[in-house]
Design a protein around this motif. Structure first.
Motif, PDB file in Angstrom:
ATOM      1  N   ASP A   6       0.829  -1.205   0.000  1.00 57.60           N
ATOM      2  CA  ASP A   6       0.000   0.000   0.000  1.00 57.60           C
ATOM      3  C   ASP A   6       0.864   1.255   0.000  1.00 57.60           C
ATOM      4  OD1 ASP A   6      -2.281  -1.522  -0.020  1.00 57.60           O
ATOM      5  OD2 ASP A   6      -2.711  -1.249   2.115  1.00 57.60           O
ATOM      6  N   PHE A   7       1.937   1.245   0.789  1.00 59.64           N
ATOM      7  CA  PHE A   7       2.836   2.402   0.849  1.00 59.64           C
ATOM      8  C   PHE A   7       3.514   2.626  -0.502  1.00 59.64           C
ATOM      9  CE2 PHE A   7       7.013   4.306   1.644  1.00 59.64           C
ATOM     10  CZ  PHE A   7       6.605   5.516   2.199  1.00 59.64           C
ATOM     11  N   LEU A   8       3.992   1.562  -1.126  1.00 62.40           N
ATOM     12  CA  LEU A   8       4.650   1.690  -2.426  1.00 62.40           C
ATOM     13  C   LEU A   8       3.675   2.180  -3.492  1.00 62.40           C
ATOM     14  CD1 LEU A   8       6.885  -1.507  -2.403  1.00 62.40           C
ATOM     15  CD2 LEU A   8       7.560   0.847  -1.902  1.00 62.40           C
ATOM     16  N   SER A   9       2.435   1.716  -3.437  1.00 59.72           N
ATOM     17  CA  SER A   9       1.413   2.177  -4.372  1.00 59.72           C
ATOM     18  C   SER A   9       1.141   3.672  -4.188  1.00 59.72           C
ATOM     19  CB  SER A   9       0.128   1.372  -4.163  1.00 59.72           C
ATOM     20  OG  SER A   9      -0.898   1.855  -4.975  1.00 59.72           O
ATOM     21  N   LEU A  10       1.088   4.122  -2.950  1.00 58.27           N
ATOM     22  CA  LEU A  10       0.915   5.544  -2.660  1.00 58.27           C
ATOM     23  C   LEU A  10       2.069   6.361  -3.237  1.00 58.27           C
ATOM     24  CD1 LEU A  10      -0.421   7.926  -1.143  1.00 58.27           C
ATOM     25  CD2 LEU A  10       0.909   7.209   0.870  1.00 58.27           C
ATOM     26  N   CYS A  11       3.291   5.897  -3.065  1.00 61.91           N
ATOM     27  CA  CYS A  11       4.470   6.592  -3.598  1.00 61.91           C
ATOM     28  C   CYS A  11       4.443   6.639  -5.126  1.00 61.91           C
ATOM     29  CB  CYS A  11       5.752   5.942  -3.105  1.00 61.91           C
ATOM     30  SG  CYS A  11       6.038   6.168  -1.331  1.00 61.91           S
ATOM     31  N   GLU A  12       3.953   5.589  -5.761  1.00 58.56           N
ATOM     32  CA  GLU A  12       3.833   5.577  -7.224  1.00 58.56           C
ATOM     33  C   GLU A  12       2.783   6.575  -7.703  1.00 58.56           C
ATOM     34  OE1 GLU A  12       2.957   1.467  -7.980  1.00 58.56           O
ATOM     35  OE2 GLU A  12       5.071   0.886  -7.964  1.00 58.56           O
ATOM     36  N   ARG A  13       1.646   6.636  -7.022  1.00 62.52           N
ATOM     37  CA  ARG A  13       0.593   7.591  -7.400  1.00 62.52           C
ATOM     38  C   ARG A  13       1.063   9.028  -7.185  1.00 62.52           C
ATOM     39  NH1 ARG A  13      -2.476   3.914  -4.493  1.00 62.52           N
ATOM     40  NH2 ARG A  13      -2.770   5.428  -2.823  1.00 62.52           N
ATOM     41  N   ASN A  14       1.761   9.268  -6.077  1.00 61.87           N
ATOM     42  CA  ASN A  14       2.286  10.607  -5.819  1.00 61.87           C
ATOM     43  C   ASN A  14       3.287  11.020  -6.901  1.00 61.87           C
ATOM     44  OD1 ASN A  14       0.713  10.951  -3.567  1.00 61.87           O
ATOM     45  ND2 ASN A  14       2.357  10.623  -2.109  1.00 61.87           N
ATOM     46  N   TYR A  15       4.115  10.090  -7.337  1.00 60.75           N
ATOM     47  CA  TYR A  15       5.081  10.369  -8.407  1.00 60.75           C
ATOM     48  C   TYR A  15       4.350  10.769  -9.692  1.00 60.75           C
ATOM     49  CZ  TYR A  15       8.644   9.657 -11.976  1.00 60.75           C
ATOM     50  OH  TYR A  15       9.495   9.824 -13.046  1.00 60.75           O
ATOM     51  N   ALA A  16       3.337  10.007 -10.045  1.00 61.64           N
ATOM     52  CA  ALA A  16       2.603  10.260 -11.286  1.00 61.64           C
ATOM     53  C   ALA A  16       1.978  11.645 -11.275  1.00 61.64           C
ATOM     54  CB  ALA A  16       1.537   9.188 -11.495  1.00 61.64           C
ATOM     55  N   GLN A  17       1.451  12.067 -10.142  1.00 60.84           N
ATOM     56  CA  GLN A  17       0.820  13.382 -10.063  1.00 60.84           C
ATOM     57  C   GLN A  17       1.839  14.507  -9.898  1.00 60.84           C
ATOM     58  OE1 GLN A  17      -2.120  13.003  -6.939  1.00 60.84           O
ATOM     59  NE2 GLN A  17      -3.701  12.677  -8.472  1.00 60.84           N
ATOM     60  N   LEU A  18       2.861  14.280  -9.107  1.00 56.34           N
ATOM     61  CA  LEU A  18       3.821  15.343  -8.795  1.00 56.34           C
ATOM     62  C   LEU A  18       4.654  15.761  -9.991  1.00 56.34           C
ATOM     63  CD1 LEU A  18       4.925  17.193  -6.625  1.00 56.34           C
ATOM     64  CD2 LEU A  18       6.490  15.376  -5.951  1.00 56.34           C
ATOM     65  N   ARG A  19       4.906  14.868 -10.909  1.00 53.41           N
ATOM     66  CA  ARG A  19       5.754  15.231 -12.044  1.00 53.41           C
ATOM     67  C   ARG A  19       5.134  16.327 -12.907  1.00 53.41           C
ATOM     68  NH1 ARG A  19       4.761  11.608 -16.736  1.00 53.41           N
ATOM     69  NH2 ARG A  19       2.835  10.570 -16.183  1.00 53.41           N
ATOM     70  N   PHE A  20       3.814  16.523 -12.844  1.00 53.65           N
ATOM     71  CA  PHE A  20       3.171  17.612 -13.578  1.00 53.65           C
ATOM     72  C   PHE A  20       3.426  18.979 -12.938  1.00 53.65           C
ATOM     73  CE2 PHE A  20       0.511  13.937 -14.749  1.00 53.65           C
ATOM     74  CZ  PHE A  20       0.739  13.969 -16.110  1.00 53.65           C
ATOM     75  N   PHE A  21       3.825  18.981 -11.660  1.00 50.35           N
ATOM     76  CA  PHE A  21       4.049  20.237 -10.938  1.00 50.35           C
ATOM     77  C   PHE A  21       5.526  20.578 -10.793  1.00 50.35           C
ATOM     78  CE2 PHE A  21       0.090  18.400  -9.299  1.00 50.35           C
ATOM     79  CZ  PHE A  21      -0.785  19.401  -9.685  1.00 50.35           C
ATOM     80  N   LEU A  22       6.381  19.780 -11.387  1.00 45.47           N
ATOM     81  CA  LEU A  22       7.817  20.023 -11.248  1.00 45.47           C
ATOM     82  C   LEU A  22       8.247  21.225 -12.074  1.00 45.47           C
ATOM     83  CD1 LEU A  22       9.316  16.436 -11.437  1.00 45.47           C
ATOM     84  CD2 LEU A  22       8.943  17.846  -9.421  1.00 45.47           C
ATOM     85  N   PRO A  23       9.222  21.965 -11.582  1.00 45.25           N
ATOM     86  CA  PRO A  23       9.772  23.044 -12.402  1.00 45.25           C
ATOM     87  C   PRO A  23      10.322  22.468 -13.699  1.00 45.25           C
ATOM     88  CG  PRO A  23      10.563  23.191 -10.147  1.00 45.25           C
ATOM     89  CD  PRO A  23       9.830  21.879 -10.273  1.00 45.25           C
ATOM     90  N   ARG A  24      10.051  23.141 -14.794  1.00 44.57           N
ATOM     91  CA  ARG A  24      10.541  22.710 -16.101  1.00 44.57           C
ATOM     92  C   ARG A  24      11.945  23.266 -16.304  1.00 44.57           C
ATOM     93  NH1 ARG A  24       6.504  19.780 -16.006  1.00 44.57           N
ATOM     94  NH2 ARG A  24       4.486  20.342 -16.818  1.00 44.57           N
ATOM     95  N   CYS A  25      12.837  22.824 -15.460  1.00 44.77           N
ATOM     96  CA  CYS A  25      14.180  23.388 -15.476  1.00 44.77           C
ATOM     97  C   CYS A  25      15.212  22.307 -15.189  1.00 44.77           C
ATOM     98  CB  CYS A  25      14.285  24.509 -14.463  1.00 44.77           C
ATOM     99  SG  CYS A  25      13.677  24.053 -12.837  1.00 44.77           S
ATOM    100  N   GLU A  26      16.438  22.662 -15.365  1.00 48.34           N
ATOM    101  CA  GLU A  26      17.523  21.704 -15.235  1.00 48.34           C
ATOM    102  C   GLU A  26      18.444  21.973 -14.046  1.00 48.34           C
ATOM    103  OE1 GLU A  26      17.977  18.941 -17.120  1.00 48.34           O
ATOM    104  OE2 GLU A  26      16.061  19.453 -18.027  1.00 48.34           O
ATOM    105  N   LYS A 112       5.497   8.097   8.776  1.00 47.43           N
ATOM    106  CA  LYS A 112       5.992   8.128   7.396  1.00 47.43           C
ATOM    107  C   LYS A 112       4.839   7.971   6.397  1.00 47.43           C
ATOM    108  CE  LYS A 112       9.688   6.331   4.578  1.00 47.43           C
ATOM    109  NZ  LYS A 112      11.039   5.844   4.706  1.00 47.43           N
ATOM    110  N   LEU A 113       3.946   7.059   6.671  1.00 48.45           N
ATOM    111  CA  LEU A 113       2.771   6.879   5.821  1.00 48.45           C
ATOM    112  C   LEU A 113       1.900   8.129   5.843  1.00 48.45           C
ATOM    113  CD1 LEU A 113       0.827   5.164   4.093  1.00 48.45           C
ATOM    114  CD2 LEU A 113      -0.146   4.313   6.247  1.00 48.45           C
ATOM    115  N   GLN A 114       1.694   8.704   7.021  1.00 48.49           N
ATOM    116  CA  GLN A 114       0.816   9.862   7.155  1.00 48.49           C
ATOM    117  C   GLN A 114       1.331  11.074   6.377  1.00 48.49           C
ATOM    118  OE1 GLN A 114      -2.228   9.856   8.502  1.00 48.49           O
ATOM    119  NE2 GLN A 114      -1.927   7.669   8.844  1.00 48.49           N
ATOM    120  N   ILE A 115       2.635  11.317   6.382  1.00 46.56           N
ATOM    121  CA  ILE A 115       3.138  12.489   5.656  1.00 46.56           C
ATOM    122  C   ILE A 115       3.068  12.265   4.144  1.00 46.56           C
ATOM    123  CG2 ILE A 115       4.571  13.378   7.517  1.00 46.56           C
ATOM    124  CD1 ILE A 115       6.987  12.206   5.978  1.00 46.56           C
TER     125      ILE A 115
END
Length: 138
Positions: A6-26, A112-115
């Motif tokens: 469940d924790f790993l699935s949460l981390c995967e979903r967060n990754y999928a959503q967060l990458r849209f909010f990342l700065p478009r920079c290097e 860790k799960l809660q944050i």
């Protein structure tokens, strides 16, 4: 004890959503703003870019904010595993998987799960409220 799949699935979903909010920079130090409302914005700043990981800081920018209330995450994205994990929240770092309770810092047994769930909720807020990003220079 948290259920690892469940924790790993949460981390995967967060990754999928967060990458849209990342700065478009290097370069480290570059950042973007995410506007939730007229009075509430968040800054997403690139802290570190490596071959397989990116570390970002997400923090509330609000003039009326109380000094003790300054929401802030530090998140590492693992591109090879397609996962995002909160490394720090509210200036607390290096979370254990499980804490005995009660403890000196009064952290929850599954802190860790809660944050990471809190990051998920923040990402949902950004998606539901209609966000607007603006690139900023370092």
């Amino acid at each position: 004890m948290p259920y690892l799949p469940d924790f790993l699935s949460l981390c995967e979903r967060n990754y999928a959503q967060l990458r849209f909010f990342l700065p478009r920079c290097e370069r480290a130090g570059e950042q973007q703003l995410i506007h939730i409302s007229a009075s509430e914005s968040y800054r997403v700043a690139l802290l570190e870019r490596c071959k397989y990981t990116v570390t970002v800081r997400i923090e509330l920018l609000q003039e009326q904010s109380q000094p003790w209330f300054h929401p802030q995450f530090e998140v590492r994205l693992y591109h090879d595993a397609r996962m995002a994990e909160v490394l720090a929240c509210q200036h607390v770092r290096q979370f254990r998987a499980v804490y005995s309770y009660p403890n000196v810092d009064m952290l929850l047994p599954d802190e860790k799960l809660q944050i990471n769930l809190l990051l998920r909720d923040w990402l949902k807020l950004c998606a539901l409220r209609g966000y607007q990003t603006t690139e900023l220079l370092a």
